[in-house]
Every structure is written in C-alpha cells, then in structure tokens.
Design an enzyme around this catalytic site. Structure first.
Site, short mmCIF file in Angstrom:
data_model
loop_
_atom_site.label_atom_id
_atom_site.label_comp_id
_atom_site.label_asym_id
_atom_site.label_seq_id
_atom_site.Cartn_x
_atom_site.Cartn_y
_atom_site.Cartn_z
CB CYS A 1 -9.52 5.09 3.50
SG CYS A 1 -10.38 6.12 4.71
CB CYS B 1 -12.59 9.91 4.10
SG CYS B 1 -11.54 9.57 5.50
CB SER B 2 -9.25 9.65 0.61
OG SER B 2 -9.23 10.98 1.07
CB CYS B 3 -7.21 7.44 6.00
SG CYS B 3 -8.39 8.32 7.02
#
Lengths: 112, 209
Positions: B108, B111-113
């Site tokens: 991702c 961000c941190s999906c």
C-alpha cells in the site's frame, strides 16, 4: 464467551497488541494472564474497552514524558491495576500486601 | 515498575510484574469476580482468533478444491465470505494467483491498507516507508532481502492496495505436498506468502506418509 472483540484486537497503532506473524505474542506467562484479566473484566462489564485503551495510551504517554520505559504488558498491568482500584474491585493496600506475600513465598521457595 | 531496566527479572525468582499479576488475579478470584478458567478460555480464544490463519484457510481450500479456487479468483470477497470471513462493507477482496511465471506482491504505497479480515494486522515493515517506496522501485532487491530469490524469467506484478480494494496473494502449492490434507496444508501458509514476499515451503519432514 463471545468471539474476540475487534475493539480489543484492532486498537490504535500506539497501543496495539504486540503480534508476530499476526498472532499475539506473550513473552512470559504472566503477560497472558494480565491480558486475560483485562479482557474478562471488560466482558464482565467492569469497564468499556475504550476506558482500558485510553488508560493504556495515557500510561504510555506519561512514561514517555518521564523519559522512562516499560514493556507493553508492564504498561498494560499498570493500566489494569489502576482501573481495578478506581472501580473499587481491589484496594492498593490489599494488592501490595498480596504481592509482598507472593514475593516472600517465591523467595522462600528459591533460596535454601 | 522496573523503570528503564529492561533486564529486571532476577534469575530464579519471578518478576515483580508476574507477582503483581498473580496477586491481582487471586484477589479477584477470592472476591468471586472472575474464575481462573474463564481467563484461560479468553486467552486461548484471542490467541487463535485473528491473524493470518483465516487467510491460510482460504489458501488451503483453494489448493484442494479447484471449483473453490475458481470462485476465489473470480470474486474474492464472496469466496472468502463462504468460509465465514468478512470485513467492512464496501471493501473488495481481490485474490492474485502466483504461478511459475508470475509472482504477485502486495503493497500500500499511500498508507497501510491491508486485508486484515484474512491476514490480521499488518506487520510493521508493511507500514514502513522503506517497504512502500522501495518495493515499487526495486521489487527484486526487496524480495531478495526477504530471502526470496526469483529467477529473472519470473514476472513480478505489484498491486497497490487502497481503501476500496484489498489484495491477497494465492501462493503456489509447494511440490511434495500432494499427500497433505487441507488441514495439514493450513499451517504451511504464512502471512508473508500471502503478501507476496515469500513462498510457501513444503514441510522439512513430511507430516504423513
């Protein structure tokens, strides 16, 4: 008991449960006990989980400000203790007394 | 509290925290507020719950059930829901199949999906800027750092997760696992393999003959 509560399994990054390969990590048996205690008291309706996670975040922030550090579950235990005392489940005196008793017994058992 | 001494436990005796936990537990039990059994049950439930295990079950099913695999690749969200795993509404799961010639990697970049209903919480490196930026620029080098050396003939495909689509890799079933049952396959499937930074390894010692 009900299935694991996502309020507990998915907390904000700052206070999220330590995991390895997605699984919970307990470095010592007491950490798992402390974890279980906090969850059980929440399930028993002693406090909403939000109060616990807020307390943990506050504990973390306070330690940071003091420039001291403690492990995740040391902070967890401190939070748990404060909540249990605040909700009138135990008093600090009886907790201190019982801890001292166990410490004495442990000492006895290990020194000959 | 032990302050900044990390090594606060004395050998042979229990740490202060361990004693304190035991004291708190015993007092709460005495007061009839909890039982020790219920703590055991809770800890076990949480230890087994979330985490990459759900994703591993999906992968193992796809390996043994070709019809399921087809449904999984066609519509990840529904096929994963068949096994009882689901996430927030409006987030689609897309499953990418690895083959001898194509290797998929999930990132991702923003961000941190992360597909947490199947993989639990993302590891810290997944959220790091270093991984997010570098895996796009030099995927082969990054995979090598994870211990995954891919032949130049293998095409690497990168998939950027976002708030609408979460990707998960369907790793190749390792050779030498033909005799294993679905239940025996599940523990072989690691989180890293489902992100695409590792391969699934056959067990060193065959589980069954």
């Amino acid at each position: 008991m009900a299935a694991p509560d996502p309020h507990i399994t998915v907390m904000d990054e700052q206070v999220a449960l330590p995991r390895k390969n997605g699984e919970l990590v307990f470095e010592a048996p007491w950490e798992a006990r402390a974890f279980g205690l906090a969850v059980v008291l929440n399930e028993a309706g002693v406090y909403p989980w939000h109060d616990f996670s807020q307390g943990l975040a506050a504990e973390t922030a306070a330690l940071e400000q003091q420039g001291t550090s403690a492990s995740y579950y040391e902070r967890w235990l401190e939070t748990l203790e404060k909540l249990a005392i605040a909700r009138g489940l135990v008093s600090i005196e009886e907790l201190d007394a019982r801890t001292a008793e166990y410490a004495f017994r442990a000492h006895d058992e290990h020194e000959d | 509290m032990s302050g900044d001494q990390h090594d606060s436990h004395q050998t042979g005796t229990e740490s202060y925290a361990a004693l304190r936990t035991k004291a708190l537990e015993s007092l709460l039990v005495e007061k009839g507020l909890i039982t020790t059994d219920v703590i055991d049950i809770v800890v076990r439930a949480y230890e087994q719950d979330i985490g990459p295990l759900n994703g591993a079950r999906v992968v193992a099913r796809a390996w043994v059930d070709p019809a399921y695999k087809q449904r999984l690749l066609a519509d990840g969200t529904s096929a994963i829901a068949e096994l009882g795993f689901g996430g927030r509404q409006g987030v689609d799961m897309v499953v990418l199949e690895n083959s001898p010639t194509v290797h998929n990697v999930v990132v991702c970049t923003l961000c941190s999906c992360y597909p947490w209903p199947v993989l639990g919480l993302p590891p810290s490196w997944y959220k790091s800027y270093a991984y997010r930026a570098r895996v796009v620029r030099e995927p082969r080098a990054v995979l090598r750092e994870f211990g995954l050396e891919l032949p130049a003939s293998v095409e690497i495909r990168l998939w950027d997760s976002n708030s609408d689509i979460r990707y998960m890799v369907l790793p190749e079933r390792p050779a030498g696992t033909e005799h294993l049952s679905e239940a025996d396959l599940v523990p072989l499937v690691t989180r890293d393999a489902m992100i695409g930074v590792a391969r699934v390894q056959a067990p060193a010692i065959p589980a069954r003959r």
